[in-house]
Design an enzyme around this catalytic site. Structure first.
Site, PDB file in Angstrom:
ATOM      1  N   ASP B  28      -3.494  32.610  16.403  1.00  0.00           N
ATOM      2  CA  ASP B  28      -3.042  31.245  16.767  1.00  0.00           C
ATOM      3  C   ASP B  28      -2.293  31.311  17.861  1.00  0.00           C
ATOM      4  OD1 ASP B  28      -0.878  29.024  14.931  1.00  0.00           O
ATOM      5  OD2 ASP B  28      -2.684  28.391  16.025  1.00  0.00           O
ATOM      6  N   ASP B  30       0.458  28.429  18.996  1.00  0.00           N
ATOM      7  CA  ASP B  30       2.046  27.790  18.794  1.00  0.00           C
ATOM      8  C   ASP B  30       2.410  28.530  17.485  1.00  0.00           C
ATOM      9  OD1 ASP B  30      -0.017  24.773  19.343  1.00  0.00           O
ATOM     10  OD2 ASP B  30       1.648  25.583  20.620  1.00  0.00           O
TER      11      ASP B  30
END
Lengths: 178, 305
Positions: B28, B30
């Site tokens: 991922d 952020d």
């Protein structure tokens, strides 16, 4: 107040009113992401000390001609989802408004009739509050829908079934004395 | 992997045992690689070391604001070298691919007039256009006036309004019109600890008004993993998922058959993972990561020199 910049990161810097103790979500045809941001900020700042209240959960507001616009329930759901908490709902089918009537007028539920056209608000509230419920067919509900709830195996759907129905509230006139 | 995850800190010998056999890692973005405008310290070095170890790195982001091109520039600006666009899977890209598949068919050419009403910014709109779909304009006349709108796509839309909500509902009265959401995220963190509403909150409004359930493209749905597999053919049993959000990244890993690593530089706290582990609910168990690290920089010692 004007937004202090083009992006949510800017809006999150706008000063919050220190006196705000509740977020109230009602029907708002000017609802926007910026307002949703502000609501979330107040709810996060206040935690349980900031109330989250919704006027009602109606999904749609019917317009003439059979179309509909989004109801207050959509806006309440947006705020609840962002804030990950549940709103206190004032409107039907919750009983708060009935409690307001009772506290002002001392009515006896056993001798009171609730008249409405929506099963999931009017009739459900009436049934939950121990009133006799009367469905009028001049609004959104058809008799077929009532039968479907009546015949359902799901007990919660039975609470949507009214005690009586009329085609229109004008049908009540003959029963009233001269 | 099978069995219940137990949220073990990954370090020392355990680190080498887990990273050694891995052929690739899904990250991922952020809260994992960067927070706001700052790279997580050591993250660029980790990606460089992965490349030197011959391990693949793919990026899976629910953030539907940015096109892949914008994300590529962001990687570069934040100090990450050598990240290739074809390794970056944003929910914006994958939503466009999903709609292309569903509306234009396997050849990508059927019904070229198919229009999509997009609630979202220019990054998302660009990906939909690049997929060969046409966008329905805002404030258009009533449905039926032009070629039908075949899908409503709800993404991160900081210009969301009641009027757009009403317009979306108009299109959704046609049961053939799809309702698709880029991701389910209820909120995103801002750099000062505040939160901004996510696509999930807007989707909830559209679902409530239309009486429909959205098809959600982003994590924890497995669709983005299917996109990666289709392009690169990876083996889930030799791939690790690294993320910061239990309800999306870790559940996504579980759903795709990947071992999962929670990094603590983002949204979820270790206490939350431990609470899920202690819960009686079967659904909660799926939110427990196999491993955790304080930051992805902690993975560096697990790689060959």
């Amino acid at each position: 107040a004007a937004l202090p910049g083009p992006a949510p990161a800017d809006w999150a810097q706008a000063p919050l009113d220190p006196a705000v103790r509740a977020v109230l979500v009602g029907f708002d045809e000017h609802f926007s992401y910026a307002k949703l941001c502000q609501a979330l900020r107040y709810l996060l700042r206040g935690g349980p000390d900031c109330l989250l209240v919704g006027t009602n959960r109606d999904h749609r507001l019917p317009l003439e001609g059979g179309t509909a616009i989004p109801g207050t329930g959509c806006l309440v759901k947006a705020v609840e989802t962002a804030a990950q908490r549940e709103a206190f709902i004032v409107g039907k089918p919750n009983r708060y408004m009935f409690d307001c009537v009772v506290s002002e007028f001392n009515i006896d539920p056993a001798r009171t009739i609730m008249v409405g056209d929506r099963l999931d608000t009017d009739i459900l509230m009436g049934n939950s509050c121990g009133l006799t419920t009367l469905l009028t067919l001049t609004g959104v509900t058809t008799l077929e829908e009532v039968r479907a709830h009546q015949e359902s195996d799901c007990p919660s759907r039975h609470s949507l079934v009214p005690d009586y129905y009329v085609d229109s509230i004008a049908d009540l006139l003959p029963a009233l004395g001269d | 992997g099978g069995g219940m995850a137990s949220c073990r800190r990954l370090s020392g010998a355990g680190l080498r045992e887990v990273l050694g056999p891995a052929q690739g890692l899904l990250f991922d973005c952020d809260g994992v690689l960067w927070a706001g405008e700052r790279a997580v310290p050591g993250a660029p070095e980790l990606l460089e070391r992965l490349r030197r170890s011959g391990k693949a790195a793919f990026f899976v982001s629910n953030n539907s604001r940015r096109s892949v091109a914008e994300l590529e520039r962001r990687f570069s600006r934040l100090g990450f070298r050598g990240v290739r666009a074809e390794h970056v899977f944003s929910s914006a890209l994958c939503s466009a691919l999903f709609l292309r598949q569903r509306l234009l068919g396997p050849g990508g050419t059927g019904n070229g007039g198919a229009r999509v009403f997009v609630l979202g910014g220019e990054g998302l709109r660009g990906e939909v256009r690049d997929a060969g779909l046409r966008l329905a304009g805002e404030g258009e006349p009533a449905p039926g006036a032009a070629e039908p709108v075949r899908a409503v796509l709800v993404g991160y839309d900081d210009q969301f309004t009641f009027a757009k909500l009403a317009q979306a509902c108009g299109y959704l009265r046609d049961p053939q019109c799809l309702l698709v959401a880029t991701d389910p995220d209820p909120w995103h963190p801002l750099s000062d600890g505040q939160r901004t509403p996510g696509t999930g909150s807007l989707t909830a409004a559209v679902e409530t008004a239309s009486g429909r359930k959205a098809l959600v493209v982003g994590k924890p749905s497995t669709y983005m993993f299917d996109c990666i597999v289709e392009r690169f053919g990876i083996d889930p049993s030799r791939t690790l998922m690294v993320g910061d959000r239990l309800e999306t990244d870790i559940l996504f890993g579980k759903n795709c058959g990947l071992s999962t690593i929670l990094t603590l530089t983002g949204v979820s706290r270790l206490e939350e993972a431990q609470a899920y582990m202690a819960s009686d609910s079967a659904a909660a168990k799926d939110l427990v990561p196999n491993y955790y690290v304080d930051s992805i920089a902690d993975l560096i010692p697990g790689l060959d020199e």
